[in-house]
Scaffold this motif. Sequence first.
Motif, PDB file in Angstrom:
ATOM      1  N   SER A  33       0.856  -1.196   0.000  1.00 18.53           N
ATOM      2  CA  SER A  33       0.000   0.000   0.000  1.00 18.53           C
ATOM      3  C   SER A  33       0.890   1.243   0.000  1.00 18.53           C
ATOM      4  CB  SER A  33      -0.965  -0.006   1.189  1.00 18.53           C
ATOM      5  OG  SER A  33      -0.286   0.024   2.424  1.00 18.53           O
ATOM      6  N   ASP A  61      -2.448   5.981  -0.702  1.00 17.02           N
ATOM      7  CA  ASP A  61      -3.416   5.190   0.066  1.00 17.02           C
ATOM      8  C   ASP A  61      -3.608   5.686   1.496  1.00 17.02           C
ATOM      9  OD1 ASP A  61      -3.777   3.489  -2.138  1.00 17.02           O
ATOM     10  OD2 ASP A  61      -2.131   2.184  -1.505  1.00 17.02           O
ATOM     11  N   ASN A  98       6.320   2.493  -0.046  1.00 21.60           N
ATOM     12  CA  ASN A  98       5.540   1.490   0.672  1.00 21.60           C
ATOM     13  C   ASN A  98       6.489   0.673   1.551  1.00 21.60           C
ATOM     14  OD1 ASN A  98       6.801  -0.362  -1.070  1.00 21.60           O
ATOM     15  ND2 ASN A  98       5.063  -0.418  -2.460  1.00 21.60           N
TER      16      ASN A  98
END
Length: 83
Positions: free
Chosen positions: A31, A36, A69
């Motif tokens: 993610s 996000d 991420n």
Amino acid sequence: MLDTQNSRMETIKELVCDILELEEDEVTQTSLFKEDHDADSLRAIEILATLEKTFKIKIPQEELPKMVNLDGVYGVVAQHAGW
């Protein structure tokens, strides 16, 4: 060795979630922090500084674009820590 890697990944996830003020189950390995989880550039720098302090390493700011991420963060930390 796998236990060590898992332990390091868990530590990194805990640090990132703490800085981004997220629950661990909200963040996956892939993610994206910005897209996000609404992380801004100051949070990214805070993550970098915290990782440097925790693992006693130096990470150049040029590595920030790779740290989008958890997978990217682990890769950068592993590279600079010599794992």
